[in-house]
Design a protein around this motif. Structure first.
Motif, short mmCIF file in Angstrom:
data_model
loop_
_atom_site.label_atom_id
_atom_site.label_comp_id
_atom_site.label_asym_id
_atom_site.label_seq_id
_atom_site.Cartn_x
_atom_site.Cartn_y
_atom_site.Cartn_z
N ILE A 168 3.74 42.10 71.82
CA ILE A 168 4.14 43.49 72.07
C ILE A 168 3.19 44.12 73.08
N GLY A 169 1.89 43.85 72.91
CA GLY A 169 0.90 44.38 73.85
C GLY A 169 1.10 43.84 75.26
N ILE A 170 1.47 42.56 75.38
CA ILE A 170 1.69 41.96 76.70
C ILE A 170 2.92 42.55 77.38
N LEU A 171 4.00 42.71 76.62
CA LEU A 171 5.22 43.31 77.19
C LEU A 171 4.94 44.73 77.65
N GLY A 172 4.16 45.47 76.85
CA GLY A 172 3.79 46.83 77.24
C GLY A 172 2.93 46.84 78.49
N ALA A 173 2.01 45.87 78.58
CA ALA A 173 1.13 45.80 79.75
C ALA A 173 1.91 45.49 81.02
N ILE A 174 2.90 44.60 80.92
CA ILE A 174 3.71 44.26 82.09
C ILE A 174 4.49 45.48 82.57
N ALA A 175 5.11 46.20 81.63
CA ALA A 175 5.89 47.38 82.00
C ALA A 175 4.99 48.44 82.62
N LEU A 176 3.84 48.67 82.01
CA LEU A 176 2.91 49.69 82.49
C LEU A 176 2.38 49.35 83.88
N ARG A 177 1.97 48.11 84.08
CA ARG A 177 1.41 47.71 85.36
C ARG A 177 2.47 47.75 86.47
N THR A 178 3.71 47.43 86.12
CA THR A 178 4.77 47.49 87.12
C THR A 178 4.91 48.91 87.67
N VAL A 179 4.94 49.88 86.76
CA VAL A 179 5.06 51.28 87.17
C VAL A 179 3.85 51.71 87.99
N MET A 180 2.65 51.39 87.50
CA MET A 180 1.42 51.82 88.17
C MET A 180 1.24 51.16 89.54
N ILE A 181 1.64 49.90 89.66
CA ILE A 181 1.49 49.19 90.93
C ILE A 181 2.41 49.78 92.00
N PHE A 182 3.66 50.03 91.64
CA PHE A 182 4.58 50.60 92.63
C PHE A 182 4.17 52.02 93.00
N ALA A 183 3.70 52.79 92.00
CA ALA A 183 3.23 54.15 92.30
C ALA A 183 1.99 54.09 93.20
N GLY A 184 1.07 53.19 92.87
CA GLY A 184 -0.15 53.06 93.67
C GLY A 184 0.14 52.60 95.09
N THR A 185 1.10 51.67 95.24
CA THR A 185 1.47 51.17 96.57
C THR A 185 2.03 52.29 97.43
#
Length: 320
Positions: free
Chosen positions: A118-135
């Motif tokens: 559950i933590g890994i799935l949450g991390a993937i979703a969170l990082r996807t949003v943050m990476i695109f926002a950061g880019t």
């Protein structure tokens, strides 16, 4: 404008690989049933996840070599490998916090796999949003790279002076908030997040653990994502290297469980890596450190730190 080597074929292939890997992981985990993961099982899974990341990088290199030329393929391949190594190294610190949380709340061995997935799935979703926002932000505001660089220097400085100190959850703001505002039972109710006592609903320790894992994901994403922007701002490379590093967290957790003390100097190495990456970002418009040099520096720091950790016992401890 955002520049990326990602096209519909590459994005589709990446998504297909990640979904297939997660499904295989979940099916095999369910097939094995709730059980304590052995060191051998964790080692084999860890090797498998690393092999998958390297195979993806090889496939990416081959595709780019055929479509964009060897120079582009070599550059992107090195960027992916460097980003993957940085994120994998920082993930180890993430694992140490997971170990602390699991031990603090005495999470049953049979339930730890579920918490981690559950933590890994949450991390993937969170990082996807943050990476695109950061880019998007970096493409519009170049000066943010200097902010990220300064932040990484500060984070590395904090990590260096915090290394060697005994961590504690007692002063964790999120835990304090939950204890003040929620009814929390001390007893587990299987994998359930809620339990009912005398007609009153209580939150179980499992709920608290999942919240703390999610908070940890946020904290480490904020620390680690800026680091890879020093290597590349291509969202495809940033996201793929991040996700492949995160995918192996569950296996790495069980691999390092009981061995954390043997890598007691690793936080110092991670602090130096963050400092190096921060300096690289601050100098980006003055002197660009080549990606192969960055890869060599990060790899050398990790090797030296791990070797010294194994050779030098912790202060007040005994050599394993």
């Amino acid at each position: 404008m955002i520049q990326t080597i990602g096209n519909p074929w590459l994005w589709g292939g990446f998504i297909a690989v990640v979904i297939a890997a997660l499904l295989i992981d979940l099916v095999l985990m369910r097939h094995g049933g709730p059980h304590k993961v052995t060191f051998k099982e964790a080692l084999l899974w860890s090797i498998g996840w690393v092999a998958l990341a390297l195979a993806f990088n090889a496939g990416l290199w081959y595709y780019l070599n055929e479509t964009a030329g060897t120079a582009v393929a070599n550059e992107i391949g090195l960027q992916f490998l460097t980003g993957y190594l940085i994120e994998k190294a920082l993930a180890v610190d993430n694992i140490f916090v997971f170990l602390l949380i699991m031990g603090y709340f005495a999470v049953p061995e049979t339930a730890r796999q579920r918490v981690l997935i559950i933590g890994i799935l949450g991390a993937i979703a969170l990082r996807t949003v943050m990476i695109f926002a950061g880019t998007v932000l970096v493409s519009q505001f170049h000066w943010l790279l200097y902010v990220f660089g300064a932040f990484l220097l500060f984070t590395g400085w904090k990590m260096w002076f915090a290394a060697g100190q005994e961590p504690s959850l007692d002063d964790n703001p999120a835990l304090k908030f939950m204890r003040r505002h929620l009814r929390i039972t001390h007893e587990y109710n299987g994998n359930r997040l809620l339990a009912e006592k005398n007609g009153v609903r209580w939150f179980t320790p499992m709920f608290v653990v999942l919240v703390l894992i999610a908070v940890t994901d946020v904290i480490f994403a904020v620390d680690s994502i800026p680091a890879i922007f020093a290597i590349t701002t291509d969202p495809f490379v940033v996201l793929t290297s991040n996700v492949f590093a995160v995918l192996g967290l569950r296996a790495m957790f069980f691999l390092l469980a009981g061995m954390a003390d043997r890598f007691h100097l690793l936080p110092y190495g991670l602090a130096v890596i963050l400092g190096f990456i921060g300096a690289k970002m601050l100098l980006i418009d003055v002197f660009k450190i080549p990606v192969p040099v960055s890869l060599g520096v990060v790899a050398a720091i990790l090797v030296v730190t791990v070797v010294l950790s194994l050779k030098l016992p912790p202060k007040g401890g005994h050599k394993a």
